[in-house]
Write a protein that holds these residues in place. Structure first.
Motif, mmCIF file in Angstrom:
data_model
loop_
_atom_site.group_PDB
_atom_site.id
_atom_site.type_symbol
_atom_site.label_atom_id
_atom_site.label_comp_id
_atom_site.label_asym_id
_atom_site.label_seq_id
_atom_site.Cartn_x
_atom_site.Cartn_y
_atom_site.Cartn_z
ATOM 1 N N LEU A 146 3.678 12.230 -3.045
ATOM 2 C CA LEU A 146 4.684 13.161 -3.538
ATOM 3 C C LEU A 146 4.189 13.929 -4.757
ATOM 4 C CD1 LEU A 146 7.902 10.948 -3.198
ATOM 5 C CD2 LEU A 146 7.169 12.834 -1.722
ATOM 6 N N LEU A 147 3.492 13.226 -5.660
ATOM 7 C CA LEU A 147 2.936 13.914 -6.828
ATOM 8 C C LEU A 147 1.874 14.937 -6.422
ATOM 9 C CD1 LEU A 147 2.569 10.974 -9.380
ATOM 10 C CD2 LEU A 147 4.261 12.808 -9.400
ATOM 11 N N THR A 148 1.075 14.610 -5.402
ATOM 12 C CA THR A 148 0.057 15.551 -4.932
ATOM 13 C C THR A 148 0.693 16.796 -4.332
ATOM 14 O OG1 THR A 148 -1.453 13.707 -4.489
ATOM 15 C CG2 THR A 148 -1.932 15.810 -3.411
ATOM 16 N N ILE A 149 1.757 16.591 -3.550
ATOM 17 C CA ILE A 149 2.455 17.743 -2.954
ATOM 18 C C ILE A 149 3.067 18.615 -4.037
ATOM 19 C CG2 ILE A 149 4.412 18.388 -1.508
ATOM 20 C CD1 ILE A 149 3.843 15.895 0.179
ATOM 21 N N GLN A 150 3.689 17.967 -5.041
ATOM 22 C CA GLN A 150 4.286 18.734 -6.129
ATOM 23 C C GLN A 150 3.227 19.485 -6.919
ATOM 24 O OE1 GLN A 150 7.557 19.008 -6.606
ATOM 25 N NE2 GLN A 150 7.277 20.403 -8.327
ATOM 26 N N ALA A 151 2.078 18.828 -7.156
ATOM 27 C CA ALA A 151 0.994 19.491 -7.881
ATOM 28 C C ALA A 151 0.445 20.676 -7.095
ATOM 29 C CB ALA A 151 -0.117 18.490 -8.179
ATOM 30 N N ALA A 152 0.357 20.527 -5.754
ATOM 31 C CA ALA A 152 -0.116 21.638 -4.930
ATOM 32 C C ALA A 152 0.856 22.810 -4.986
ATOM 33 C CB ALA A 152 -0.298 21.160 -3.490
ATOM 34 N N ARG A 153 2.162 22.510 -5.017
ATOM 35 C CA ARG A 153 3.139 23.587 -5.127
ATOM 36 C C ARG A 153 3.029 24.313 -6.467
ATOM 37 N NH1 ARG A 153 8.546 20.482 -2.750
ATOM 38 N NH2 ARG A 153 7.882 20.431 -0.559
ATOM 39 N N ALA A 156 0.830 -1.208 0.000
ATOM 40 C CA ALA A 156 0.000 0.000 0.000
ATOM 41 C C ALA A 156 0.866 1.259 0.000
ATOM 42 C CB ALA A 156 -0.933 -0.015 1.216
ATOM 43 N N LEU A 157 1.907 1.269 0.822
ATOM 44 C CA LEU A 157 2.795 2.436 0.867
ATOM 45 C C LEU A 157 3.546 2.602 -0.445
ATOM 46 C CD1 LEU A 157 4.257 2.173 4.487
ATOM 47 C CD2 LEU A 157 2.500 3.736 3.643
ATOM 48 N N LEU A 158 3.844 1.493 -1.124
ATOM 49 C CA LEU A 158 4.525 1.564 -2.410
ATOM 50 C C LEU A 158 3.707 2.345 -3.435
ATOM 51 C CD1 LEU A 158 7.067 0.495 -3.920
ATOM 52 C CD2 LEU A 158 5.675 -1.438 -4.657
ATOM 53 N N PRO A 210 4.376 7.508 -3.697
ATOM 54 C CA PRO A 210 4.542 8.303 -4.928
ATOM 55 C C PRO A 210 3.344 9.203 -5.223
ATOM 56 C CG PRO A 210 5.200 6.023 -5.293
ATOM 57 C CD PRO A 210 4.528 6.069 -3.969
ATOM 58 N N LEU A 211 2.122 8.702 -4.973
ATOM 59 C CA LEU A 211 0.948 9.545 -5.191
ATOM 60 C C LEU A 211 0.959 10.757 -4.267
ATOM 61 C CD1 LEU A 211 -1.892 6.910 -5.647
ATOM 62 C CD2 LEU A 211 -0.854 8.356 -7.397
ATOM 63 N N ALA A 217 8.826 10.504 -12.627
ATOM 64 C CA ALA A 217 7.718 9.671 -12.145
ATOM 65 C C ALA A 217 6.696 9.426 -13.248
ATOM 66 C CB ALA A 217 7.053 10.335 -10.942
ATOM 67 N N LEU A 218 6.396 10.454 -14.036
ATOM 68 C CA LEU A 218 5.479 10.256 -15.159
ATOM 69 C C LEU A 218 6.063 9.309 -16.205
ATOM 70 C CD1 LEU A 218 4.173 13.905 -15.692
ATOM 71 C CD2 LEU A 218 2.979 11.990 -14.617
ATOM 72 N N THR A 219 7.386 9.356 -16.377
ATOM 73 C CA THR A 219 8.033 8.450 -17.326
ATOM 74 C C THR A 219 7.933 7.005 -16.854
ATOM 75 O OG1 THR A 219 9.588 10.207 -17.921
ATOM 76 C CG2 THR A 219 10.164 7.976 -18.584
ATOM 77 N N VAL A 220 8.044 6.782 -15.550
ATOM 78 C CA VAL A 220 7.880 5.425 -15.020
ATOM 79 C C VAL A 220 6.496 4.889 -15.359
ATOM 80 C CG1 VAL A 220 7.718 4.059 -12.902
ATOM 81 C CG2 VAL A 220 9.574 5.699 -13.179
ATOM 82 N N LEU A 221 5.470 5.699 -15.123
ATOM 83 C CA LEU A 221 4.109 5.265 -15.421
ATOM 84 C C LEU A 221 3.918 5.021 -16.912
ATOM 85 C CD1 LEU A 221 2.092 7.656 -13.062
ATOM 86 C CD2 LEU A 221 2.730 5.272 -12.663
#
Length: 363
Positions: free
Chosen positions: A90-97, A81-83, A87-88, A253-257
């Motif tokens: 971190l992406l949310t924090i970056q999007a908020a910034r 679950a943490l895996l 990442p989600l 991270a987007l490249t991984v997905l």
């Protein structure tokens, strides 16, 4: 015994067998219909359980016996679950910034318009026409403000209604996935034995081989898609940072997905290369795109065929068709279900078309 008496004795047996089969199929369809909204969560739980089972079995050998029932599967389920959640987050924090900077950019665009980029007019063929459209619709403050306000209203109307419900629904499905993973890990050996016995009864001697081959194909697909995609994202994320692309961690991270899905990674690193070209760094953009194509070529033509094809015993063309067809039919689940289904079908075909043992000995 006369033929009439024999028919009287055997008819009820045939009728009862047909009734049991009909009842079993009816109950199966009823159960599938009852659970159809949660079947994707259960399917993901099975895929995750198959993927982490070797590590879980290795840890269980070293874990105290009293921890096998609840603690060890709970630890593994929480780690999985943490895996996904970290990442989600971190992406949310970056999007908020980035949301504040985006809001300021929109306000500035509404006040003064968006100037025509210098590189747009230099594009061959369509460049002057695109620059003229930009000048008429985006460079003018009034037109740009009206367009951006329309986009904001359309986006708010389109996404605001369903966003909360979709997030809640996906959170519930994710919770059931992790819960199902816990029970699959806890009772994995007993369930595996039942599946093997059921496959043998349903498909004969080939049933157990089909079940084992499908499990092996899931392992190979996880290694070939997820792990290789993670490696591609790390390498290209480093390349983004070296080339000076903004937000290299987020793009990595987007490249991984994107790299998990065949042929999708070039969309991300191609956009990053175009961003560099738009900023005037043409050489860096070309080098980044070339490096991305080299990484993609090695991953898709050497590493993935060896990992997935070796586990599924399929030609890479069938693996690729299974992945693409699975994604089209099942969504992200098809990434793993497609190759597994193809592997099972190919194994059944080989069993069906195999020469008899006597013929092979004579040959």
């Amino acid at each position: 015994m006369s033929p009439d008496q024999a028919e009287t004795v055997t008819a009820p047996g045939r009728g009862s067998t047909a009734a049991r089969i009909a009842l079993a199929l009816g109950l199966l369809l009823l159960g599938l219909w009852t659970l159809h909204r949660y079947l994707p969560a259960l399917a993901w739980a099975v895929i995750l359980a198959v993927a982490v089972w070797p590590l879980y079995r290795r840890a269980r050998r070293r874990w105290p016996a009293r921890g096998h029932g609840i603690l060890l599967p709970a630890v593994f389920a929480l780690a999985v679950a943490l895996l996904f959640l970290l990442p989600l987050g971190l992406l949310t924090i970056q999007a908020a910034r980035e949301a504040g900077a985006l809001a300021r950019w929109l306000q500035e665009a509404e006040r003064s318009g968006l100037p025509v980029p210098a590189w747009l007019a230099a594009l061959p063929h369509a460049g002057p026409r695109a620059a003229a459209w930009w000048q008429a619709n985006l460079a003018d403050p009034g037109a740009a403000g009206e367009l951006l306000r329309w986009l904001n209203q359309a986006g708010a109307i389109a996404y605001g209604r369903q966003l909360g419900a979709d997030l809640l629904h996906r959170a519930v499905l994710f919770g059931f996935t992790i819960l199902g993973l816990f029970f699959l890990l806890r009772d994995g050996e007993a369930l595996a034995a039942q599946v093997l016995r059921g496959s043998a009864r349903a498909l004969g001697p080939a049933g157990e081989r089909v079940a084992r081959q499908m499990v092996a194909s899931v392992h190979g697909t996880v290694d070939g898609l997820v792990l290789v995609g993670l490696a591609e994202g790390v390498l290209l994320g480093i390349a983004y940072a070296v080339a000076g692309v903004p937000h290299p961690t987020l793009l990595g991270a987007l490249t991984v997905l994107a790299a998990i899905i065949p042929f999708a990674a070039p969309i991300v690193f191609g956009a990053a290369a175009l961003l560099l070209v738009a900023q005037g760094a043409t050489g860096a953009g070309a080098a980044l795109f070339g490096f991305g194509m080299v990484v993609l070529f090695v991953a898709d033509h050497a590493v993935r065929p060896a990992l997935i094809g070796g586990a599924t015993r399929l030609p890479f063309l069938l693996v690729l068709l299974g992945i693409l067809g699975g994604v089209e039919s099942w969504g992200l689940l098809g990434l793993f279900l497609g190759p597994a289904i193809m592997a099972a079908l190919v194994l059944l075909w080989q069993e069906w078309t195999a020469a008899p043992a006597a013929a092979r000995v004579q040959g």
